[in-house]
Design a protein around this motif. Structure first.
Motif, PDB file in Angstrom:
ATOM      1  N   ARG A   1       4.467   5.513  -5.189  1.00  0.00           N
ATOM      2  CA  ARG A   1       3.608   5.682  -6.650  1.00  0.00           C
ATOM      3  C   ARG A   1       2.515   6.447  -7.269  1.00  0.00           C
ATOM      4  N   ASN A   2       2.123   7.222  -6.224  1.00  0.00           N
ATOM      5  CA  ASN A   2       0.571   7.568  -6.780  1.00  0.00           C
ATOM      6  C   ASN A   2      -0.040   6.740  -7.463  1.00  0.00           C
TER       7      ASN A   2
ATOM      8  N   THR B   1       0.820  -1.057  -0.590  1.00  0.00           N
ATOM      9  CA  THR B   1      -0.017   0.313   0.024  1.00  0.00           C
ATOM     10  C   THR B   1       1.073   1.345  -0.473  1.00  0.00           C
ATOM     11  N   LEU B   2       1.979   1.529   1.439  1.00  0.00           N
ATOM     12  CA  LEU B   2       3.069   2.634   0.871  1.00  0.00           C
ATOM     13  C   LEU B   2       3.742   2.881  -0.434  1.00  0.00           C
TER      14      LEU B   2
ATOM     15  N   ARG C   1      -1.302  -3.568  -9.390  1.00  0.00           N
ATOM     16  CA  ARG C   1      -0.073  -4.513  -9.978  1.00  0.00           C
ATOM     17  C   ARG C   1       0.720  -4.028  -9.304  1.00  0.00           C
ATOM     18  N   LEU C   2       2.015  -5.382  -9.193  1.00  0.00           N
ATOM     19  CA  LEU C   2       3.025  -4.949  -8.711  1.00  0.00           C
ATOM     20  C   LEU C   2       4.096  -5.750  -9.915  1.00  0.00           C
ATOM     21  N   THR C   3       5.257  -5.721  -9.770  1.00  0.00           N
ATOM     22  CA  THR C   3       5.784  -6.862 -10.527  1.00  0.00           C
ATOM     23  C   THR C   3       5.983  -7.730  -9.908  1.00  0.00           C
TER      24      THR C   3
END
Length: 173
Positions: A66-67, A60-61, A73-75
């Motif tokens: 990264r706004n 979340t942070l 979804r992340l890498t």
């Protein structure tokens, strides 16, 4: 069975299997012997809670930084990094309970309960004694949890894609 060292006295009885071990511990120490180290073990439940809390909070942070929407979804590498960091946080926070639990279960020193064990560790080994073996533990668990969370996120991703396909198919009808 893990804490066996030698032979000789009944206190040093050698056990070869789970049922024999349970039977002999009960015979030699009674019901209390079967539950030695249970109270510190209950604190182990907090380990998983801290780990999941840290993992979700890191994601979340990171997305807020990264706004991005918090559910972006992340890498794979980002997930693996957050899995490792959350596990290290949870392990470092809760590791002393494992030391206390192990010491209570060990047959080569006598303790009069949890607080006596903590006091003896502190007097003999100071703060470092509460974290004895943490480095080896980290080498064992961090790669493990990275695999687990990698699979966890992959399954969540597959599930999200399947839902999206179902929603698109429903919209077309």
């Amino acid at each position: 069975m893990c804490l066996q060292y030698g032979t000789g006295s009944p206190a040093n009885a050698q056990f070869v299997g789970m049922w024999e071990t349970l039977n002999n511990v009960y015979r030699l120490e009674g019901v209390r012997g079967l539950y030695r180290g249970f109270l510190p073990g209950v604190f182990g439940i907090s380990h998983g809670a801290l780990q999941f809390m840290a993992y979700e909070e890191l994601k979340t942070l990171y997305n807020k930084h990264r706004n991005q929407p918090i559910d972006t979804r992340l890498t794979t590498m980002e997930y693996l990094t957050f899995a490792a960091l959350s596990k290290m946080f949870a392990a470092a926070t809760t590791y002393p309970y494992q030391v206390v639990r192990s010491r209570l279960q060990e047959q080569h020193r006598s303790y009069n309960g949890v607080w006596d064990c903590i006091k003896q560790i502190w007097v003999r080994e100071s703060f470092r004694g509460m974290f004895k073996g943490l480095n080896a533990y980290m080498l064992h668990i961090v790669p493990n949890i990275m695999i687990v969370f990698g699979i966890y996120e992959a399954v969540l991703n597959i599930h999200a894609e399947m839902r999206l396909e179902q929603d698109l198919a429903s919209a077309e009808e």
